[in-house]
Design a protein around this motif. Structure first.
Motif, mmCIF file in Angstrom:
data_model
loop_
_atom_site.group_PDB
_atom_site.id
_atom_site.type_symbol
_atom_site.label_atom_id
_atom_site.label_comp_id
_atom_site.label_asym_id
_atom_site.label_seq_id
_atom_site.Cartn_x
_atom_site.Cartn_y
_atom_site.Cartn_z
ATOM 1 N N PRO A 118 0.754 -1.255 -0.065
ATOM 2 C CA PRO A 118 -0.008 -0.120 -0.020
ATOM 3 C C PRO A 118 0.846 1.277 0.053
ATOM 4 O O PRO A 118 0.301 2.364 -0.463
ATOM 5 N N GLN A 119 1.819 1.258 0.753
ATOM 6 C CA GLN A 119 2.818 2.471 0.691
ATOM 7 C C GLN A 119 3.762 2.359 -0.442
ATOM 8 O O GLN A 119 4.527 1.589 -0.662
ATOM 9 N N MET A 120 3.607 3.568 -1.512
ATOM 10 C CA MET A 120 4.830 3.950 -2.355
ATOM 11 C C MET A 120 4.848 5.300 -2.324
ATOM 12 O O MET A 120 4.043 6.358 -2.045
ATOM 13 N N ALA A 121 6.176 5.663 -2.288
ATOM 14 C CA ALA A 121 6.515 7.224 -2.198
ATOM 15 C C ALA A 121 7.260 7.743 -3.146
ATOM 16 O O ALA A 121 8.144 7.003 -3.928
ATOM 17 N N GLY B 193 18.488 11.025 -12.169
ATOM 18 C CA GLY B 193 18.437 12.483 -12.705
ATOM 19 C C GLY B 193 17.260 13.399 -12.861
ATOM 20 O O GLY B 193 16.634 13.971 -13.828
ATOM 21 N N ALA B 194 16.505 13.144 -11.620
ATOM 22 C CA ALA B 194 15.172 14.027 -11.441
ATOM 23 C C ALA B 194 15.057 14.490 -10.271
ATOM 24 O O ALA B 194 15.805 14.278 -9.375
ATOM 25 N N ALA B 195 14.064 15.122 -9.990
ATOM 26 C CA ALA B 195 13.654 15.889 -8.611
ATOM 27 C C ALA B 195 13.536 14.709 -7.575
ATOM 28 O O ALA B 195 13.871 14.962 -6.416
ATOM 29 N N PHE B 196 13.170 13.586 -8.010
ATOM 30 C CA PHE B 196 12.536 12.418 -7.065
ATOM 31 C C PHE B 196 12.600 11.269 -7.920
ATOM 32 O O PHE B 196 12.281 11.138 -9.134
ATOM 33 N N ALA B 197 12.452 10.099 -7.271
ATOM 34 C CA ALA B 197 12.025 8.894 -7.722
ATOM 35 C C ALA B 197 11.104 8.276 -7.003
ATOM 36 O O ALA B 197 10.791 8.347 -5.757
ATOM 37 N N THR B 198 10.274 7.597 -7.825
ATOM 38 C CA THR B 198 9.144 6.880 -7.405
ATOM 39 C C THR B 198 9.013 5.425 -7.185
ATOM 40 O O THR B 198 9.584 4.850 -8.340
ATOM 41 N N PHE B 199 9.168 4.651 -5.844
ATOM 42 C CA PHE B 199 9.109 3.443 -5.829
ATOM 43 C C PHE B 199 8.010 2.601 -5.314
ATOM 44 O O PHE B 199 7.143 3.480 -4.594
ATOM 45 N N GLY B 200 7.808 1.360 -5.745
ATOM 46 C CA GLY B 200 6.692 0.712 -4.950
ATOM 47 C C GLY B 200 7.364 -0.629 -4.606
ATOM 48 O O GLY B 200 8.316 -1.177 -5.530
ATOM 49 N N LEU C 255 9.070 2.882 -10.418
ATOM 50 C CA LEU C 255 7.497 2.679 -10.794
ATOM 51 C C LEU C 255 7.781 3.196 -12.289
ATOM 52 O O LEU C 255 6.823 2.905 -13.261
ATOM 53 N N GLY C 256 8.478 4.259 -12.599
ATOM 54 C CA GLY C 256 8.651 4.744 -13.907
ATOM 55 C C GLY C 256 9.075 3.824 -15.083
ATOM 56 O O GLY C 256 8.655 4.059 -16.133
ATOM 57 N N PRO D 151 -0.634 -0.432 -16.558
ATOM 58 C CA PRO D 151 -1.182 0.528 -15.808
ATOM 59 C C PRO D 151 -1.336 -0.021 -14.402
ATOM 60 O O PRO D 151 -0.976 -0.954 -14.003
ATOM 61 N N LEU D 152 -1.268 1.133 -13.498
ATOM 62 C CA LEU D 152 -1.175 0.927 -12.007
ATOM 63 C C LEU D 152 -2.206 1.959 -11.458
ATOM 64 O O LEU D 152 -2.081 3.089 -11.516
ATOM 65 N N ALA D 153 -3.206 1.133 -10.919
ATOM 66 C CA ALA D 153 -4.259 2.259 -10.165
ATOM 67 C C ALA D 153 -3.862 2.665 -8.915
ATOM 68 O O ALA D 153 -4.399 3.790 -8.523
ATOM 69 N N GLN D 154 -3.030 1.935 -8.424
ATOM 70 C CA GLN D 154 -2.528 2.703 -6.876
ATOM 71 C C GLN D 154 -1.585 4.071 -7.256
ATOM 72 O O GLN D 154 -1.034 4.017 -8.101
ATOM 73 N N ARG D 155 -1.815 4.672 -6.222
ATOM 74 C CA ARG D 155 -0.936 6.154 -6.439
ATOM 75 C C ARG D 155 0.103 6.313 -5.090
ATOM 76 O O ARG D 155 -0.332 5.876 -4.142
ATOM 77 N N PRO D 156 1.290 7.147 -5.297
ATOM 78 C CA PRO D 156 1.836 7.274 -4.265
ATOM 79 C C PRO D 156 1.314 8.048 -3.101
ATOM 80 O O PRO D 156 0.328 8.865 -3.471
#
Length: 140
Positions: A23-26, A38-45, A96-97, A102-107
């Motif tokens: 459930p937790q992704m940030a 190479g970005a402002a942040f990375a998103t992981f699940g 997650l990039g 598709p991914l219904a779940q959101r950070p």
């Protein structure tokens, strides 16, 4: 095993399948994630159900001084997975990039904003933690 998610690197050499995500992704703003992506942040699940479908021989890894291990494609450089020494056994954190499905779940949070880029400020739509999830909240 149900594998609802598929992903790959930029060049397509490395492909993977993943099960349901925790459930937790940030969005992580730490300096290592910023530099590696190479970005402002990375998103992981994270998931306990993960397998490489192809291209495993193309993987390389980088182990940072703090013991975190990041796997990436040697061909195109795409960041694919992350593991810290605190990650429970059997859990894989996926960039997650790299998902192709598709991914219904959101950070649900921004983490490590205290070491984030000075040129980006997260919005208050999600909780913003100075460091990890257990640290103080510091939304703009």
């Amino acid at each position: 095993m149900d594998w609802p998610h598929r992903g790959s690197c930029l060049c397509g050499s490395v492909r993977y399948a993943a099960g349901e995500f925790a459930p937790q992704m940030a969005h992580c703003h730490c300096s290592m994630c910023r530099k590696f992506h190479g970005a402002a942040f990375a998103t992981f699940g994270s998931t306990r159900a993960f397998r490489w479908l192809s291209g495993e021989a193309q993987l390389a890894s980088f182990t940072a001084a703090n013991g975190t291990v990041r796997q990436f494609c040697q061909q195109c450089g795409s960041s694919l997975t992350f593991q810290s020494p605190a990650t429970p056994a059997g859990v894989v954190e996926i960039a997650l990039g790299t998902l192709d499905t598709p991914l219904a779940q959101r950070p649900d949070a921004h983490i490590w904003v205290g070491s984030g880029a000075d040129w980006y400020s997260p919005t208050a739509e999600l909780p913003c933690h100075h460091a990890g999830r257990s640290s103080e909240l510091v939304c703009p």
